[in-house]
Design a protein around this motif. Structure first.
Motif, PDB file in Angstrom:
ATOM      1  N   CYS A  98       0.839  -1.207   0.000  1.00  0.00           N
ATOM      2  CA  CYS A  98       0.000   0.000   0.000  1.00  0.00           C
ATOM      3  C   CYS A  98       0.867   1.249   0.000  1.00  0.00           C
ATOM      4  CB  CYS A  98      -0.917   0.021   1.219  1.00  0.00           C
ATOM      5  SG  CYS A  98      -2.170  -1.274   1.242  1.00  0.00           S
ATOM      6  N   GLY A  99       0.338   2.316  -0.589  1.00  0.00           N
ATOM      7  CA  GLY A  99       1.012   3.604  -0.557  1.00  0.00           C
ATOM      8  C   GLY A  99       0.314   4.563   0.394  1.00  0.00           C
ATOM      9  N   THR A 100       0.850   5.758   0.464  1.00  0.00           N
ATOM     10  CA  THR A 100       0.265   6.805   1.298  1.00  0.00           C
ATOM     11  C   THR A 100       0.176   8.096   0.493  1.00  0.00           C
ATOM     12  OG1 THR A 100       2.306   7.804   2.152  1.00  0.00           O
ATOM     13  CG2 THR A 100       1.509   5.810   3.273  1.00  0.00           C
ATOM     14  N   PRO A 101      -0.630   9.060   0.952  1.00  0.00           N
ATOM     15  CA  PRO A 101      -0.611  10.369   0.296  1.00  0.00           C
ATOM     16  C   PRO A 101       0.779  10.991   0.404  1.00  0.00           C
ATOM     17  CG  PRO A 101      -2.506  10.168   1.747  1.00  0.00           C
ATOM     18  CD  PRO A 101      -1.617   8.996   2.038  1.00  0.00           C
ATOM     19  N   GLY A 102       1.054  11.877  -0.476  1.00  0.00           N
ATOM     20  CA  GLY A 102       2.345  12.577  -0.492  1.00  0.00           C
ATOM     21  C   GLY A 102       2.318  13.544  -1.647  1.00  0.00           C
ATOM     22  N   GLY A 103       3.438  13.653  -2.348  1.00  0.00           N
ATOM     23  CA  GLY A 103       3.440  14.408  -3.583  1.00  0.00           C
ATOM     24  C   GLY A 103       3.208  15.891  -3.450  1.00  0.00           C
ATOM     25  N   GLY A 104       3.597  16.493  -2.341  1.00  0.00           N
ATOM     26  CA  GLY A 104       3.459  17.932  -2.168  1.00  0.00           C
ATOM     27  C   GLY A 104       4.578  18.689  -2.866  1.00  0.00           C
ATOM     28  N   PRO A 105       4.714  19.970  -2.562  1.00  0.00           N
ATOM     29  CA  PRO A 105       5.717  20.804  -3.237  1.00  0.00           C
ATOM     30  C   PRO A 105       7.100  20.745  -2.600  1.00  0.00           C
ATOM     31  CG  PRO A 105       4.431  22.155  -1.764  1.00  0.00           C
ATOM     32  CD  PRO A 105       3.852  20.758  -1.667  1.00  0.00           C
ATOM     33  N   SER A 106       7.292  19.942  -1.563  1.00  0.00           N
ATOM     34  CA  SER A 106       8.516  20.039  -0.770  1.00  0.00           C
ATOM     35  C   SER A 106       9.787  19.805  -1.586  1.00  0.00           C
ATOM     36  CB  SER A 106       8.460  19.072   0.421  1.00  0.00           C
ATOM     37  OG  SER A 106       8.158  17.761   0.000  1.00  0.00           O
ATOM     38  N   ALA A 107       9.792  18.826  -2.491  1.00  0.00           N
ATOM     39  CA  ALA A 107      11.007  18.551  -3.263  1.00  0.00           C
ATOM     40  C   ALA A 107      11.334  19.702  -4.212  1.00  0.00           C
ATOM     41  CB  ALA A 107      10.852  17.251  -4.042  1.00  0.00           C
ATOM     42  N   ALA A 108      10.301  20.261  -4.855  1.00  0.00           N
ATOM     43  CA  ALA A 108      10.533  21.392  -5.753  1.00  0.00           C
ATOM     44  C   ALA A 108      10.991  22.622  -4.968  1.00  0.00           C
ATOM     45  CB  ALA A 108       9.267  21.703  -6.548  1.00  0.00           C
ATOM     46  N   GLU A 109      10.399  22.828  -3.791  1.00  0.00           N
ATOM     47  CA  GLU A 109      10.828  23.959  -2.964  1.00  0.00           C
ATOM     48  C   GLU A 109      12.297  23.830  -2.577  1.00  0.00           C
ATOM     49  OE1 GLU A 109       6.503  24.997  -0.883  1.00  0.00           O
ATOM     50  OE2 GLU A 109       8.104  24.082   0.314  1.00  0.00           O
ATOM     51  N   LEU A 110      12.724  22.612  -2.234  1.00  0.00           N
ATOM     52  CA  LEU A 110      14.132  22.433  -1.892  1.00  0.00           C
ATOM     53  C   LEU A 110      15.023  22.695  -3.098  1.00  0.00           C
ATOM     54  CD1 LEU A 110      16.281  21.576   0.214  1.00  0.00           C
ATOM     55  CD2 LEU A 110      16.151  19.307  -0.822  1.00  0.00           C
ATOM     56  N   ALA A 111      14.609  22.216  -4.268  1.00  0.00           N
ATOM     57  CA  ALA A 111      15.403  22.444  -5.471  1.00  0.00           C
ATOM     58  C   ALA A 111      15.613  23.933  -5.707  1.00  0.00           C
ATOM     59  CB  ALA A 111      14.727  21.805  -6.686  1.00  0.00           C
ATOM     60  N   PHE A 112      14.540  24.710  -5.540  1.00  0.00           N
ATOM     61  CA  PHE A 112      14.710  26.149  -5.748  1.00  0.00           C
ATOM     62  C   PHE A 112      15.489  26.776  -4.600  1.00  0.00           C
ATOM     63  CE2 PHE A 112      13.808  30.508  -6.812  1.00  0.00           C
ATOM     64  CZ  PHE A 112      13.869  30.466  -8.189  1.00  0.00           C
ATOM     65  N   GLY A 113      15.348  26.207  -3.403  1.00  0.00           N
ATOM     66  CA  GLY A 113      16.172  26.680  -2.290  1.00  0.00           C
ATOM     67  C   GLY A 113      17.654  26.502  -2.574  1.00  0.00           C
ATOM     68  N   LEU A 114      18.019  25.376  -3.183  1.00  0.00           N
ATOM     69  CA  LEU A 114      19.422  25.157  -3.543  1.00  0.00           C
ATOM     70  C   LEU A 114      19.873  26.139  -4.617  1.00  0.00           C
ATOM     71  CD1 LEU A 114      19.550  21.253  -3.546  1.00  0.00           C
ATOM     72  CD2 LEU A 114      20.737  22.785  -1.970  1.00  0.00           C
ATOM     73  N   ILE A 115      18.977  26.469  -5.547  1.00  0.00           N
ATOM     74  CA  ILE A 115      19.316  27.475  -6.558  1.00  0.00           C
ATOM     75  C   ILE A 115      19.626  28.813  -5.888  1.00  0.00           C
ATOM     76  CG2 ILE A 115      18.328  28.871  -8.423  1.00  0.00           C
ATOM     77  CD1 ILE A 115      16.885  26.301  -9.361  1.00  0.00           C
ATOM     78  N   ASN A 235      20.514  18.725  -8.477  1.00  0.00           N
ATOM     79  CA  ASN A 235      19.868  17.411  -8.589  1.00  0.00           C
ATOM     80  C   ASN A 235      19.196  17.056  -7.270  1.00  0.00           C
ATOM     81  OD1 ASN A 235      19.002  14.875  -9.331  1.00  0.00           O
ATOM     82  ND2 ASN A 235      21.019  13.922  -9.192  1.00  0.00           N
ATOM     83  N   THR A 236      17.863  17.045  -7.294  1.00  0.00           N
ATOM     84  CA  THR A 236      17.088  16.620  -6.125  1.00  0.00           C
ATOM     85  C   THR A 236      16.228  15.404  -6.465  1.00  0.00           C
ATOM     86  OG1 THR A 236      15.302  18.162  -6.705  1.00  0.00           O
ATOM     87  CG2 THR A 236      16.981  18.954  -5.159  1.00  0.00           C
ATOM     88  N   SER A 237      16.504  14.762  -7.595  1.00  0.00           N
ATOM     89  CA  SER A 237      15.662  13.661  -8.064  1.00  0.00           C
ATOM     90  C   SER A 237      16.225  12.305  -7.663  1.00  0.00           C
ATOM     91  CB  SER A 237      15.488  13.743  -9.582  1.00  0.00           C
ATOM     92  OG  SER A 237      14.722  14.881  -9.923  1.00  0.00           O
ATOM     93  N   ARG A 238      17.273  11.844  -8.325  1.00  0.00           N
ATOM     94  CA  ARG A 238      17.918  10.572  -8.011  1.00  0.00           C
ATOM     95  C   ARG A 238      19.414  10.717  -8.265  1.00  0.00           C
ATOM     96  NH1 ARG A 238      13.723  10.137  -6.070  1.00  0.00           N
ATOM     97  NH2 ARG A 238      12.201   8.430  -6.148  1.00  0.00           N
ATOM     98  N   GLY A 239      20.222  10.202  -7.342  1.00  0.00           N
ATOM     99  CA  GLY A 239      21.665  10.354  -7.452  1.00  0.00           C
ATOM    100  C   GLY A 239      22.249   9.854  -8.755  1.00  0.00           C
ATOM    101  N   PRO A 240      21.915   8.639  -9.205  1.00  0.00           N
ATOM    102  CA  PRO A 240      22.560   8.088 -10.399  1.00  0.00           C
ATOM    103  C   PRO A 240      22.238   8.794 -11.708  1.00  0.00           C
ATOM    104  CG  PRO A 240      21.695   6.323  -9.007  1.00  0.00           C
ATOM    105  CD  PRO A 240      21.138   7.609  -8.468  1.00  0.00           C
ATOM    106  N   LEU A 241      21.367   9.808 -11.686  1.00  0.00           N
ATOM    107  CA  LEU A 241      21.187  10.610 -12.897  1.00  0.00           C
ATOM    108  C   LEU A 241      22.483  11.296 -13.298  1.00  0.00           C
ATOM    109  CD1 LEU A 241      17.783  12.408 -12.140  1.00  0.00           C
ATOM    110  CD2 LEU A 241      18.139  10.390 -13.582  1.00  0.00           C
ATOM    111  N   VAL A 242      23.335  11.573 -12.314  1.00  0.00           N
ATOM    112  CA  VAL A 242      24.587  12.296 -12.541  1.00  0.00           C
ATOM    113  C   VAL A 242      25.758  11.366 -12.237  1.00  0.00           C
ATOM    114  CG1 VAL A 242      25.977  14.287 -11.883  1.00  0.00           C
ATOM    115  CG2 VAL A 242      23.479  14.465 -11.905  1.00  0.00           C
ATOM    116  N   GLU A 243      26.706  11.293 -13.146  1.00  0.00           N
ATOM    117  CA  GLU A 243      27.898  10.492 -12.914  1.00  0.00           C
ATOM    118  C   GLU A 243      28.777  11.199 -11.875  1.00  0.00           C
ATOM    119  OE1 GLU A 243      29.881   9.741 -16.576  1.00  0.00           O
ATOM    120  OE2 GLU A 243      28.194   8.617 -17.440  1.00  0.00           O
TER     121      GLU A 243
END
Length: 320
Positions: A98-115, A235-243
């Motif tokens: 089973c899954g749970t709710p999630g999918g809010g803006p937190s990951a995108a907010e962090l990405a822009f925070g890093l920018i 990169n806030t998605s998945r580590g192996p996207l970047v060598e």
């Protein structure tokens, strides 16, 4: 009594975020605060557990691991997608996922925070002020207004990045294999002709791709060489996207100005990993989804999933 194990509660907050009383009345709850990477050790800790709550994709539940957990009947993942769980193998062994709710803006907010942190050198200036040597204005930042924000991947998070970048006066350009010029125009942005085109024109590049065989290593040395020496990669998605080796070399040689990372090939990041000391790198410990709001969604969903399963009516069941 049904045994429930909650994995990877690093912050010691799982039991406090939501009301678990409905589960406590019917189950024995155990919380593991440290990540157990050794599979044999993890199987031993989960012995007798009928219910396991996994935090995102930190722990692999493949067929081999599931075979070590003969008592497991309900596996809950925070969020509705988890590539670390072999759902077909779980179903074949009588384990409901089973899954749970999630999918809010937190990951995108962090990405822009890093920018923002990269552009204005926020960690470096804060450290300089705190440490006192040097203590005042150690370098120059850059403005975001007028800069090109290159968004690689244009799903839900990529669209959020457009709104954030536009609010700061950035010129947003996006690329994904499925993005059409018409869709880009409807979102008020430009579509790059190719990934290479996006990399060569962007001042900030932010990755929002799923990890697949096609996207693994999508940013390597050849791609980094296309970026401006003044550009930043996030990169806030998945580590192996970047060598890793390619990015480290690009930072060491000044091929790009800096990078912001929240994800890594192997997590937690080892103590001696070169990312911990690489020049121009702002690295944080995979906190994209680690917010009070997201955790409340996750653990509320976990409680609902456990009660539903106990009552014979599981919710948000993930199909193979």
């Amino acid at each position: 009594m049904t045994k429930v194990v909650i994995l990877d509660d690093y912050q010691h907050v799982a039991r406090d975020m939501v009301d678990w009383s409905s589960v406590e009345a019917r189950c024995q709850i155990e919380v593991l605060h440290e990540h157990i990477a050794d599979r044999a050790a993890l199987a031993a800790r989960l012995a007798g557990a009928e219910v396991v709550v996994a935090m995102r994709e930190r722990t692999v539940f493949d067929a081999c691991m599931l075979d070590r957990l003969p008592d497991l009947r309900l596996l809950i993942t925070t969020g509705m997608v988890n590539k670390s769980i072999d759902i077909a193998a779980a179903h074949a062994r009588g384990v409901t996922v089973c899954g749970t709710p999630g999918g809010g803006p937190s990951a995108a907010e962090l990405a822009f925070g890093l920018i923002l942190a990269l552009a204005r050198r926020i960690p470096q200036e804060a450290d300089g002020l705190r440490n006192g040597d040097p203590q005042w204005q150690t370098g120059l930042g850059v403005d975001l207004a007028g800069k090109v924000l290159g968004i690689v991947g244009f799903g839900r998070l990529g669209m959020m990045m457009v709104r954030y970048g536009t609010a700061f006066g950035m010129d947003c350009v996006a690329w994904s294999r499925s993005l059409t010029k018409e869709d880009a125009t409807s979102q008020g942005i430009r579509r790059a002709d190719s990934l290479e085109d996006l990399l060569s024109q962007s001042d900030f590049v932010t990755l929002h791709l799923p990890l697949t065989p096609a996207t693994t290593g999508v940013i390597g040395r050849a791609q980094l060489d296309l970026m401006k020496p003044s550009a930043f990669l996030v990169n806030t998605s998945r580590g192996p996207l970047v060598e890793e080796a390619a990015l480290l070399d690009a930072l060491e040689t000044g091929a790009i100005r800096g990078a912001g990372l929240d994800v890594y090939d192997i997590e937690p990041l080892s103590t001696g990993h070169p990312y911990r000391s690489a020049p121009g790198l702002i690295a944080v410990p995979h906190i994209g989804y680690v917010t009070e709001d997201t955790y409340r969604n996750y653990f509320t969903g976990a409680v609902d999933a456990i009660i539903g399963w106990l009552d014979g009516a599981p919710v948000r069941v993930l199909a193979p």
